[in-house]
Design a protein around this motif. Structure first.
Motif, short mmCIF file in Angstrom:
data_model
loop_
_atom_site.label_atom_id
_atom_site.label_comp_id
_atom_site.label_asym_id
_atom_site.label_seq_id
_atom_site.Cartn_x
_atom_site.Cartn_y
_atom_site.Cartn_z
N SER A 85 -6.83 -4.75 -8.80
CA SER A 85 -6.36 -6.12 -8.61
C SER A 85 -5.91 -6.65 -9.97
O SER A 85 -5.98 -5.94 -10.98
CB SER A 85 -7.47 -6.99 -8.03
OG SER A 85 -8.50 -7.14 -8.98
N GLU A 86 -5.48 -7.91 -9.98
CA GLU A 86 -4.92 -8.47 -11.21
C GLU A 86 -5.98 -8.59 -12.32
O GLU A 86 -5.63 -8.70 -13.49
CB GLU A 86 -4.27 -9.83 -10.95
CG GLU A 86 -5.20 -10.92 -10.45
CD GLU A 86 -5.35 -10.94 -8.95
OE1 GLU A 86 -4.98 -9.93 -8.28
OE2 GLU A 86 -5.87 -11.94 -8.43
N GLU A 143 -1.56 -5.85 -8.05
CA GLU A 143 -2.67 -5.37 -7.23
C GLU A 143 -2.15 -4.39 -6.19
O GLU A 143 -1.01 -4.47 -5.74
CB GLU A 143 -3.43 -6.52 -6.55
CG GLU A 143 -2.62 -7.34 -5.58
CD GLU A 143 -3.47 -8.37 -4.87
OE1 GLU A 143 -4.38 -8.92 -5.50
OE2 GLU A 143 -3.24 -8.59 -3.67
N ARG A 153 -4.11 -2.95 -0.98
CA ARG A 153 -5.26 -2.76 -1.87
C ARG A 153 -6.48 -2.29 -1.06
O ARG A 153 -7.55 -2.89 -1.10
CB ARG A 153 -5.56 -4.08 -2.60
CG ARG A 153 -6.64 -3.98 -3.67
CD ARG A 153 -6.59 -5.20 -4.58
NE ARG A 153 -6.66 -6.47 -3.86
CZ ARG A 153 -7.78 -7.13 -3.58
NH1 ARG A 153 -8.94 -6.64 -3.95
NH2 ARG A 153 -7.75 -8.27 -2.93
N TYR A 154 -6.29 -1.27 -0.29
CA TYR A 154 -7.46 -0.71 0.38
C TYR A 154 -7.20 0.75 0.71
O TYR A 154 -6.06 1.21 0.70
CB TYR A 154 -7.86 -1.57 1.58
CG TYR A 154 -7.40 -1.11 2.92
CD1 TYR A 154 -8.32 -0.63 3.84
CD2 TYR A 154 -6.06 -1.15 3.28
CE1 TYR A 154 -7.91 -0.21 5.08
CE2 TYR A 154 -5.65 -0.74 4.52
CZ TYR A 154 -6.57 -0.27 5.42
OH TYR A 154 -6.17 0.15 6.65
N ILE A 155 -8.26 1.48 0.98
CA ILE A 155 -8.15 2.94 1.08
C ILE A 155 -7.89 3.39 2.50
O ILE A 155 -6.98 4.16 2.76
CB ILE A 155 -9.44 3.61 0.54
CG1 ILE A 155 -9.71 3.18 -0.92
CG2 ILE A 155 -9.35 5.13 0.66
CD1 ILE A 155 -8.66 3.60 -1.92
N GLY A 156 -8.69 2.92 3.46
CA GLY A 156 -8.49 3.27 4.87
C GLY A 156 -8.49 4.76 5.11
O GLY A 156 -9.39 5.48 4.66
N ARG A 215 -4.65 7.74 -0.97
CA ARG A 215 -5.17 6.57 -1.68
C ARG A 215 -6.60 6.83 -2.15
O ARG A 215 -7.45 7.21 -1.36
CB ARG A 215 -5.17 5.35 -0.73
CG ARG A 215 -3.80 4.75 -0.48
CD ARG A 215 -3.83 3.82 0.71
NE ARG A 215 -3.78 4.56 1.97
CZ ARG A 215 -4.02 4.05 3.17
NH1 ARG A 215 -4.35 2.79 3.29
NH2 ARG A 215 -3.94 4.80 4.25
#
Lengths: 326, 352
Positions: free
Chosen positions: B302-303, B288, B196-199, B297
């Motif tokens: 998330s939920e 998520e 759950r992150y772009i980086g 990405r």
């Protein structure tokens, strides 16, 4: 919510503390230099913190870096003592280099910091030597050299890229591209504007990342450094970034567009971007980050007070430390 | 007056895929040369003005140098080139702003240099303006591989009305991804990844892949859509999509080796493959993660977020280069008046 980031909470706090320390260190120097308290010259790294910290989070003390004239951020991110740095910049005997180097010559070999450097592009050949040593000694150390878009035109940088490529050295060439070589736009001064193209010319992979995004830098640098340790050889990483202050302190910055600095501080501040991401993800709280802000302010205040109170080097110190044993 | 836009963003195809695999790196100078070749095609077909996205990466500098030099040499064969008046950020946002302005200034089409990612951001902002892709990106599933000179000719023939619309333009499918009120599109594929992150944006850690949604997938394709291409191929025209559930390789015996990026052929665990119906809402199989749109990405969820993926058909237009050139050949559009004999010979089926 779970932590979505590839760093645990402790490392995220550490990353923020490092970036905040660099920011406050530079903001304080901006004020103190303007007041005339500091001898010599300073070039500030504020705005560029995500690059230095995002890369250095992957390094150990045995990994070497070679910095630039804008080196305070690299020093702090590599673990050099902040109080020693401040004393050095104040020219005091308690400084990292006994007060004889100043801003552009801070070094701490115990931390793998081979030195800021007043000569543009001079770090690149130094780091090739460090990387060659790591390769010959057979340990997994890597060398990172930082240079700006202006220094990228120096022959030393290009020769070093060639050397690193033919010897497959574990080197990361980091172009910190803040758009200006002193006051000259990169668009004017660099014939092959893409630094990645230059890497390709030496058969070396190169990529560009958003240098204002800690996580983009962290992930890309992590992959590059891991591969360099495994023997993949050199790589070029261009971090496109923002410099909040002028080239040097006192620079009137007439080359900037109206409102450019304000816009950068508002929308392209790497600390704000980091803060938003980690708080929105629910991993770090505003309170935790504010606590770090307060602690960093105290650290910088103490560093300045101690630097001001420390003695200057004496005449007898002049011939000491001229040669360093590695 | 016939106008065309050209977007050549120097930051495209510079991402981490040059490290993790051996993705190509088209030098800036070659990008400028491609723009010049497109301009030649546009000029030949009667396009009078070209709006170009400004940038500071070197393409503009070389372009203007060449135009000035060829003007002095008397070999000038380009339409009038006008740069858009917009700030340059040195990011993909420049492509978005340029597409927006070109649409507002009623260009007949936008030629985009890049791969799937750059094409995506342009289509997201150009409204109903047709686009023509020139394959210079990392993953080039969407833009067809073709000499840019010919693309320039086809675009010129289309926007000047020499080729009728029914031949000149194609309608395309796309995927719409929604996270609460935020909507983004993908032209080729949406990959749901568990992180759950772009980086650094690109995706390559296959064990994190959970779902794949595509508009089309060719067996000889590159990128994530190749998974569909190798399992259950789907063309650009059929009004349906594909969804493939992806699972970590260690958890299934159903594995596929797919070229998910240039130089990167990875084993991927395959779950259920199903047909996507237009306008039906689909959910990711994890609560998520992030959505990678055409290979990068872009959105996390998330939920607590309300998310969906939807296939849209006839969503945007592209220049049908092959049909434009076929029509041109059939009707002698590129034969000149001074060469009427050639046109008559072609019409009569005699060329020698």
């Amino acid at each position: 919510m779970s932590n979505p980031f590839p760093l645990d909470k402790g490392k995220l706090l550490h990353a923020y503390r490092q970036m905040k320390t660099i920011r406050e260190f530079e903001e304080r120097l901006h004020v103190d230099f303007g007041r005339g308290d500091i001898p010599g010259f300073v070039h500030l790294y504020a705005g560029e913190e995500a690059s230095g910290v995002g890369i250095m989070m992957h390094l150990e003390d045995h990994d070497r870096i070679a910095s630039t004239h804008r080196g305070h951020g690299h020093c702090i991110a590599k673990g050099v003592d902040v109080k020693g740095m401040m004393a050095e910049i104040y020219g005091k005997s308690t400084g990292s280099c006994a007060g004889k180097g100043g801003s552009m010559h801070i070094a701490d070999l115990s931390k793998g910091m081979m030195g800021a450097n007043g000569i543009l592009g001079a770090g690149a050949p130094l780091i090739c030597g460090a990387a060659l040593a790591a390769q010959k000694l057979g340990h997994d150390g890597v060398g990172i050299t930082f240079f700006g878009d202006g220094a990228s035109n120096q022959g030393t940088v290009l020769e070093s890229m060639n050397l690193a490529a033919i010897w497959n050295l574990p080197v990361l060439f980091v172009v910190e591209n803040n758009g200006y070589a002193e006051a000259t736009s990169v668009d004017y001064a660099v014939a092959s504007d893409s630094f990645v193209d230059r890497a390709a010319g030496f058969g070396m992979p190169g990529i560009t990342v958003d240098g204002t995004d800690f996580f983009a830098v962290y992930e890309a640098a992590g992959e590059i450094i891991k591969r360099a340790r495994e023997g993949a050889g050199p790589t070029l990483l261009e971090c496109k970034m923002i410099r909040f202050f002028g080239h040097f302190e006192g620079d009137a910055q007439t080359y900037r567009a109206p409102g450019e600095n304000t816009e950068n501080r508002k929308n392209r501040d790497c600390l704000k971007i980091f803060r938003t991401k980690v708080t929105e993800a629910g991993v770090l709280s505003e309170k935790e980050l504010n606590t770090i802000d307060d602690e960093v302010m105290i650290l910088i205040d103490e560093a300045v007070e101690e630097a001001q109170a420390a003695p200057l080097p004496t005449l007898e110190d002049l011939t000491k430390d001229v040669y360093v044993s590695y | 007056m016939s106008k065309v836009g050209i977007i050549a963003n120097p930051v495209s195809a510079r991402d981490i895929r040059r490290i993790i695999s051996h993705a190509g790196n088209l030098p800036i100078n070659d990008r400028a040369n491609i723009v010049l070749r497109i301009l030649t095609g546009l000029y030949t077909t009667g396009v009078e003005e070209v709006l170009v996205m400004p940038e500071l990466g070197g393409i503009r500098a070389q372009l203007l140098r060449t135009i000035e030099r060829e003007s002095k040499m008397g070999t000038f064969r380009f339409p009038k080139v006008t740069y858009l008046d917009m700030p340059v950020t040195g990011t993909a946002e420049d492509s978005v702003e340029a597409a927006r302005q070109m649409h507002d200034q009623d260009v007949g089409a936008i030629v985009v240099l890049g791969g799937d990612g750059t094409s995506r951001v342009v289509v997201s902002a150009c409204g109903n303006t047709p686009v023509a892709g020139v394959s210079t990106g990392t993953n080039n599933a969407f833009p067809e591989l073709r000499e840019p000179t010919v693309t320039g000719l086809a675009v010129g023939l289309a926007v000047t009305g020499q080729v009728p619309s029914k031949y000149a333009f194609s309608f395309n499918k796309r995927l719409e991804v929604r996270v609460n009120d935020k909507r983004e599109i993908a032209l080729v594929d949406v990959c749901v990844v568990a992180e759950r992150y772009i980086g650094a944006r690109a995706i390559w850690k296959t064990d994190n892949f959970r779902d794949l949604f595509v508009t089309f997938g060719r067996p000889d394709g590159i990128g994530m859509s190749s998974v569909v291409g190798l399992l259950a191929p789907l063309d650009r025209e059929t009004p349906e999509g594909r969804r493939v559930q992806l699972v970590p390789v260690g958890e299934t015996e159903n594995r596929l080796s797919a070229p998910i990026a240039p130089g990167l052929i990875e084993d991927i665990g395959i779950g259920v493959v199903e047909t996507m119906k237009p306008n039906q809402l689909y959910q990711p199989s994890v609560s998520e993660g992030s959505f990678a749109l055409d290979g990068e990405r872009e959105l996390t969820f998330s939920e607590t977020d309300d998310v969906s993926i939807r296939l849209q058909i006839d969503a945007f237009r592209t220049i049908n280069v092959l049909d434009c050139m076929t029509y041109s050949a059939k009707h002698g559009l590129l034969t000149s008046k001074a060469n009427n004999r050639l046109a008559r010979l072609i019409k009569n089926g005699r060329t020698s």
